[in-house]
Motif scaffolding. Structure first.
Motif, PDB file in Angstrom:
ATOM      1  N   ASN A 236       0.831  -1.205   0.000  1.00 11.61           N
ATOM      2  CA  ASN A 236       0.000   0.000   0.000  1.00 11.61           C
ATOM      3  C   ASN A 236       0.864   1.253   0.000  1.00 11.61           C
ATOM      4  O   ASN A 236       1.973   1.256   0.555  1.00 11.61           O
ATOM      5  CB  ASN A 236      -0.909   0.025   1.231  1.00 11.61           C
ATOM      6  CG  ASN A 236      -2.011  -1.013   1.154  1.00 11.61           C
ATOM      7  OD1 ASN A 236      -2.272  -1.571   0.095  1.00 11.61           O
ATOM      8  ND2 ASN A 236      -2.652  -1.283   2.281  1.00 11.61           N
ATOM      9  N   ASP A 237       0.374   2.297  -0.645  1.00  6.77           N
ATOM     10  CA  ASP A 237       1.034   3.598  -0.591  1.00  6.77           C
ATOM     11  C   ASP A 237      -0.050   4.666  -0.569  1.00  6.77           C
ATOM     12  O   ASP A 237      -1.243   4.347  -0.670  1.00  6.77           O
ATOM     13  CB  ASP A 237       2.008   3.783  -1.776  1.00  6.77           C
ATOM     14  CG  ASP A 237       1.329   3.750  -3.130  1.00  6.77           C
ATOM     15  OD1 ASP A 237       0.087   4.007  -3.194  1.00  6.77           O
ATOM     16  OD2 ASP A 237       1.992   3.494  -4.137  1.00  6.77           O
ATOM     17  N   PRO A 238       0.294   5.928  -0.427  1.00  7.86           N
ATOM     18  CA  PRO A 238      -0.736   6.980  -0.340  1.00  7.86           C
ATOM     19  C   PRO A 238      -1.676   7.015  -1.528  1.00  7.86           C
ATOM     20  O   PRO A 238      -2.832   7.426  -1.414  1.00  7.86           O
ATOM     21  CB  PRO A 238       0.088   8.270  -0.237  1.00  7.86           C
ATOM     22  CG  PRO A 238       1.385   7.839   0.380  1.00  7.86           C
ATOM     23  CD  PRO A 238       1.657   6.477  -0.189  1.00  7.86           C
ATOM     24  N   GLN A 241      -4.452   2.267  -1.682  1.00  7.49           N
ATOM     25  CA  GLN A 241      -4.586   1.598  -0.383  1.00  7.49           C
ATOM     26  C   GLN A 241      -5.150   0.189  -0.510  1.00  7.49           C
ATOM     27  O   GLN A 241      -5.371  -0.482   0.496  1.00  7.49           O
ATOM     28  CB  GLN A 241      -5.495   2.433   0.532  1.00  7.49           C
ATOM     29  CG  GLN A 241      -4.895   3.770   0.948  1.00  7.49           C
ATOM     30  CD  GLN A 241      -3.698   3.595   1.879  1.00  7.49           C
ATOM     31  OE1 GLN A 241      -3.788   2.902   2.887  1.00  7.49           O
ATOM     32  NE2 GLN A 241      -2.581   4.209   1.522  1.00  7.49           N
TER      33      GLN A 241
END
Length: 423
Positions: A236-238, A241
Motif C-alpha cells: 500500500n502507498d498513499p 490503499q
C-alpha cells in the motif's frame, strides 16, 4: 371485485348517460339486440363497452373502448365487426395480444428476462448489461420481431473483427438465450409464440461460430518464483490503499483454485479460523463448496482478520464493499515478473498442480467443486472437508517450494508432464 348483474336493456346513448354508479365493484348491462354486446360501469364511474363471446371453447371478454371517447354506435359497429371475425374462425383476443407483443423491443425483453431470472449472479448480470449497452446498443429499441438472421450474421462478423472472436461468440450466446426466453415468454391468446424462430440459429446452420480454442495457460513451476516475488512486492502507498488486499486476493485464488467472484465476494461469516475451513455458498454449480485452509492460507486470513473493517475478507480501503477491479495491480505484477496471467489462469495452475501431484481424481474434482452427476461411482463417495486437508496442504507446499518459500526441491515442469501424459 363485486359484479352486479342488471337486467338486459337496449343500449343507447341516453341510457348509458343515465347509468347509476354502483357503490362497490362493477355492473354489467347487456344489450337486448346484439348478443354479447354490453356496457360496464365501475364504482369510480368509468364506463366502457365490452363484447362477450365463446372463442376456442372458452368465453372471452373483449374491451371495445371507453365511453364517451367511443360512442354507442361506434362500439356497436366494432362489436359487429369482431363477431364477423370470430364467425370466420379468427381469434380477436389472440390477434390483439399478438399485435401488442409484436412491438416488444430487445430492451423490454431483457428487462423481463432479468426479472424472471432472479438467481442471476451479480457478475453475470454485469456482463449481460455490458453486452446490451455496448454490443447491442443500437438494437435496444428495435422490436425483436424485426431482428433477422442476416442482421445477426453481420453483427457477429463485426464483433469478431472489432472485439475478438471469443467475445463475438459470447455476445451471440447471450442474444440466443434472450430470444429463447422471448419465444417461451411471449405468447398470443391461443398460446402460440409471437416469435417463430431464433435468428441466432443462422450461425449454427452456416457453421459460422468462431472456433475458439479453450485457453490452457498456467503459471509454470519455474515462473512461480518471479511471479511470487512480484506479488509480494505489492504494498500500500498513499495513492493506492488496496494493493495488499489485491495481493492477498490473488494469493488465495492461487492456493484454493476458487473462481474470480467466489473469492472476491467471500465474507468472514464463511471463514472458520478455529476449524481452519472456508465455505463458498454462491457457487457456479449452486452447491456449497467447503475447503480446508492450508497453513499458509490460515496465516494469510488470520492477518486479514486482524485488520477487518467490514463483512468482506477482501474489503475496499474505503470500507464499502469488496475489491472488484484488480487489473491495474495485475498489470504491475505482469510488468515486474514478466509472467502474463489472468485470474482464471491461477485456478488452472492450482488444478494442474493438484493433478501433477497424483492427488486422487475425485479429490481434485472436490477441490475444484466440479459436479459429478454423471459419475455413478462418485455418488457413493462422501468427501469430507478433512479428507481434503492433506491434498490441500500438499498443493500449498509444492507452490511454496517453487516460489522459494521452502527448501529447494526438484521441480518438474508441469506443462511437459502433461504433454507426456496426453501424447
Amino acid at each position: 371485485m363485486n359484479t352486479h348483474q342488471t337486467p338486459a336493456q337496449k343500449i343507447t346513448k341516453s341510457y348509458v348517460d343515465r347509468l347509476s354508479t354502483p357503490e362497490t365493484g362493477q355492473a354489467f348491462i347487456r344489450d337486448t339486440e346484439l348478443k354479447g354486446f354490453a356496457v360496464r360501469i365501475t364504482s369510480s364511474g368509468a364506463k366502457s363497452f365490452i363484447l362477450e363471446k365463446r372463442i376456442d371453447g372458452k368465453v372471452k371478454r373483449l374491451t371495445l373502448g371507453r365511453y364517451p371517447e367511443l360512442t354507442v354506435e361506434q362500439a356497436r359497429k366494432e362489436a359487429h365487426k369482431l363477431l364477423g371475425h370470430i364467425a370466420t374462425g379468427r381469434n380477436p383476443v389472440a390477434e390483439k395480444k399478438q399485435e401488442a407483443l409484436q412491438g416488444t423491443t430487445l430492451k423490454q425483453a431483457f428487462d423481463d428476462f432479468v426479472k424472471t431470472r432472479k438467481n442471476l449472479k451479480e457478475r453475470t448480470l454485469y456482463d449481460y448489461r455490458r453486452v446490451m449497452s455496448i454490443i447491442f446498443a443500437d438494437w435496444q429499441d428495435k422490436p425483436m420481431i424485426d431482428i433477422n438472421k442476416d442482421m445477426v450474421s453481420k453483427r457477429h462478423n463485426k464483433i469478431g473483427a472489432e472485439r475478438g472472436e471469443a467475445y463475438a461468440n459470447l455476445s451471440m450466446r447471450f442474444l440466443r438465450a434472450l430470444f429463447n426466453f422471448a419465444i417461451a415468454q411471449y405468447e398470443d391468446g391461443s398460446g402460440k409464440s409471437i416469435l417463430h424462430e431464433n435468428p441466432v440459429v443462422r450461425l449454427t446452420q452456416t457453421r459460422a461460430w468462431y472456433r475458439v480454442e479453450r485457453r490452457q495457460t498456467v503459471i509454470k513451476p519455474h515462473e512461480l518464483k518471479p511471479w511470487f516475488e512480484a506479488i509480494m512486492n505489492l504494498k500500500n502507498d498513499p495513492i493506492s490503499q488496496n494493493r495488499e488486499t489485491i495481493r492477498d486476493y490473488l494469493l488465495l485464488v492461487l492456493f484454493t483454485g476458487l473462481r474470480r467472484e467466489e473469492a472476491a465476494s467471500m465474507t468472514w461469516a464463511n471463514v472458520d479460523l478455529q476449524a481452519k475451513t472456508l465455505r463458498v455458498t454462491d457457487t457456479k454449480n449452486h452447491s456449497d463448496h467447503n475447503l480446508p485452509l492450508s497453513d499458509f492460507l490460515y496465516d494469510l486470513l488470520q492477518n486479514r482478520k486482524a485488520r477487518a473493517i467490514n463483512e468482506y475478507v477482501f474489503h475496499r480501503a474505503s470500507g464499502t464493499g469488496y475489491v472488484s477491479e484488480q487489473r491495474k495491480q495485475m498489470a504491475k505484477v505482469i510488468k515486474e515478473s514478466g509472467i502474463s496471467f489472468t485470474i482464471h489462469d491461477l485456478r488452472r495452475t492450482f488444478l494442474t498442480i493438484a493433478e501433477s501431484l497424483d492427488i486422487p481424481a475425485y479429490a481434485v474434482k472436490r477441490l475444484a467443486n466440479h459436479k459429478m452427476s454423471n459419475d455413478v461411482t462418485a455418488g457413493y463417495i462422501v468427501t469430507d472437508v478433512e479428507r481434503l486437508r492433506q491434498p490441500m496442504q500438499k498443493i500449498t507446499d509444492y507452490i511454496l517450494k517453487c516460489a522459494g518459500y521452502r527448501p529447494s526441491a526438484t521441480v518438474t515442469d508441469l506443462s511437459e508432464k502433461k504433454s507426456h501424459k496426453t501424447s
